[in-house]
Scaffold this motif. Sequence first.
Motif, short mmCIF file in Angstrom:
data_model
loop_
_atom_site.label_atom_id
_atom_site.label_comp_id
_atom_site.label_asym_id
_atom_site.label_seq_id
_atom_site.Cartn_x
_atom_site.Cartn_y
_atom_site.Cartn_z
N ASN A 184 0.82 -1.21 0.00
CA ASN A 184 0.00 0.00 0.00
C ASN A 184 0.85 1.26 0.00
O ASN A 184 0.81 2.08 0.91
CB ASN A 184 -0.95 -0.01 1.19
CG ASN A 184 -1.96 -1.14 1.10
OD1 ASN A 184 -2.34 -1.53 0.01
ND2 ASN A 184 -2.38 -1.65 2.22
N LYS A 185 1.64 1.38 -1.06
CA LYS A 185 2.50 2.55 -1.21
C LYS A 185 2.59 2.95 -2.67
O LYS A 185 2.37 2.15 -3.57
CB LYS A 185 3.92 2.25 -0.69
CG LYS A 185 4.06 2.20 0.82
CD LYS A 185 5.53 2.06 1.20
CE LYS A 185 5.69 2.08 2.72
NZ LYS A 185 7.11 1.97 3.11
N SER A 206 2.67 6.73 1.48
CA SER A 206 1.87 5.67 2.08
C SER A 206 0.38 5.90 1.86
O SER A 206 -0.07 7.02 1.60
CB SER A 206 2.14 5.61 3.59
OG SER A 206 3.48 5.29 3.85
N GLU A 207 -0.37 4.82 1.98
CA GLU A 207 -1.82 4.89 1.84
C GLU A 207 -2.40 5.86 2.86
O GLU A 207 -1.97 5.90 4.01
CB GLU A 207 -2.41 3.50 2.02
CG GLU A 207 -3.90 3.41 1.72
CD GLU A 207 -4.41 1.99 1.77
OE1 GLU A 207 -5.43 1.72 1.12
OE2 GLU A 207 -3.80 1.16 2.45
N SER A 208 -3.36 6.65 2.42
CA SER A 208 -4.13 7.63 3.21
C SER A 208 -3.32 8.86 3.61
O SER A 208 -3.80 9.69 4.37
CB SER A 208 -4.76 6.99 4.45
OG SER A 208 -3.82 6.81 5.50
N PHE A 226 0.61 1.06 -5.46
CA PHE A 226 -0.07 0.00 -4.72
C PHE A 226 0.17 -1.35 -5.40
O PHE A 226 -0.75 -2.14 -5.59
CB PHE A 226 -1.55 0.27 -4.57
CG PHE A 226 -1.85 1.51 -3.76
CD1 PHE A 226 -0.90 2.10 -2.95
CD2 PHE A 226 -3.10 2.10 -3.82
CE1 PHE A 226 -1.18 3.23 -2.20
CE2 PHE A 226 -3.39 3.23 -3.07
CZ PHE A 226 -2.42 3.80 -2.25
N CYS A 233 -7.90 6.25 -9.48
CA CYS A 233 -7.50 7.66 -9.32
C CYS A 233 -8.62 8.62 -9.68
O CYS A 233 -9.41 8.38 -10.59
CB CYS A 233 -6.29 7.97 -10.20
SG CYS A 233 -4.77 7.13 -9.72
N HIS A 269 -9.51 5.99 -4.69
CA HIS A 269 -8.52 5.54 -3.72
C HIS A 269 -7.31 6.46 -3.70
O HIS A 269 -6.64 6.60 -2.67
CB HIS A 269 -8.08 4.11 -4.06
CG HIS A 269 -7.50 3.37 -2.91
ND1 HIS A 269 -8.17 3.18 -1.72
CD2 HIS A 269 -6.29 2.79 -2.74
CE1 HIS A 269 -7.41 2.52 -0.88
NE2 HIS A 269 -6.26 2.27 -1.47
N ILE A 270 -7.05 7.09 -4.84
CA ILE A 270 -5.95 8.05 -4.96
C ILE A 270 -6.51 9.30 -5.62
O ILE A 270 -7.20 9.22 -6.63
CB ILE A 270 -4.80 7.49 -5.82
CG1 ILE A 270 -4.26 6.19 -5.24
CG2 ILE A 270 -3.67 8.52 -5.96
CD1 ILE A 270 -3.33 5.45 -6.19
N GLY A 274 -9.66 6.76 3.83
CA GLY A 274 -8.36 6.17 3.48
C GLY A 274 -7.82 6.57 2.13
O GLY A 274 -6.93 5.91 1.60
N THR A 275 -8.32 7.66 1.57
CA THR A 275 -7.84 8.13 0.27
C THR A 275 -6.43 8.69 0.38
O THR A 275 -6.13 9.45 1.30
CB THR A 275 -8.78 9.22 -0.29
OG1 THR A 275 -10.11 8.71 -0.32
CG2 THR A 275 -8.36 9.64 -1.69
N THR A 276 -5.58 8.31 -0.55
CA THR A 276 -4.24 8.89 -0.66
C THR A 276 -4.33 10.12 -1.55
O THR A 276 -4.83 10.03 -2.67
CB THR A 276 -3.26 7.88 -1.26
OG1 THR A 276 -3.25 6.70 -0.45
CG2 THR A 276 -1.85 8.46 -1.33
#
Length: 250
Positions: free
Chosen positions: A2-3, A27-29, A63, A78, A154-155, A185-187
């Motif tokens: 998760n990176k 990192s995630e989030s 990810f 994205c 998610h991103i 948890g969105t990056t």
Amino acid sequence: MNKIEFREVKKSFGNTTAIDGLNLSISESEVYAFLGHNGAGKTTALRLLLGLLEADQGNITVFGNNPIKDGNAVRSMCGVLSEDVGLYEPLTVYDNLIYYADIYGMKRMESNKRIDALLSRFDLLDKKNVIIEGFSTGMKKKVALIRAMLHRPHILLLDEPTNGLDPVSTADLRNSLLELAKEQGTTIIMTTHNLEEVQKICDRISIFRHGKNIFTDSISELKDSSHYMEQGKFSLEKLYMDIEKNGVIK
């Protein structure tokens, strides 16, 4: 994994080097800012992440996905706000947003509720059925932001997200981004010159110079340090200007 990682990434356009051995890990989030002068490589890094450009050297993973080999998978997770808002101006606000909601595969009932909620948050609900042509730059930016956030990506990649926004809309954006990152948890990765907003919202920053990541740190650690204080508070502007002038931290 998760990176999002860049490892020794290089990208040139003819004789111009845009990215020169870029290394960074997100990192995630995390809410992460790419800072640097115009032409430092920030936007090119985002395009490489999306698989819209292919690196000349090095490795990028999103990810666990390769942006070139797994481009559709990367882009599907994205939401993107580019410098060009890219709206269909002869159409209404709703028609623009529902078009992209359908592309994202959202169910119509879900997308209608989400559109209304975001339009309300950005004070645009009364413009829902108005044609976008003739909107101010700030209003168009709001619609483009809503489009990017619509499917709860998610991103989220934001290129100068606060340009053209009034203070109230900027605060609404800040709260929305924090909600996406901390609750969903969105990056979030943004390029921006708005250092005040970076201090308020970001977890970490990287400063780019000539395609390299020359400085990375967390905002919390910077705030806890005794350096670069102004009127008793940490000033990211002081740190940034020193790096831009000297290339190093004194």
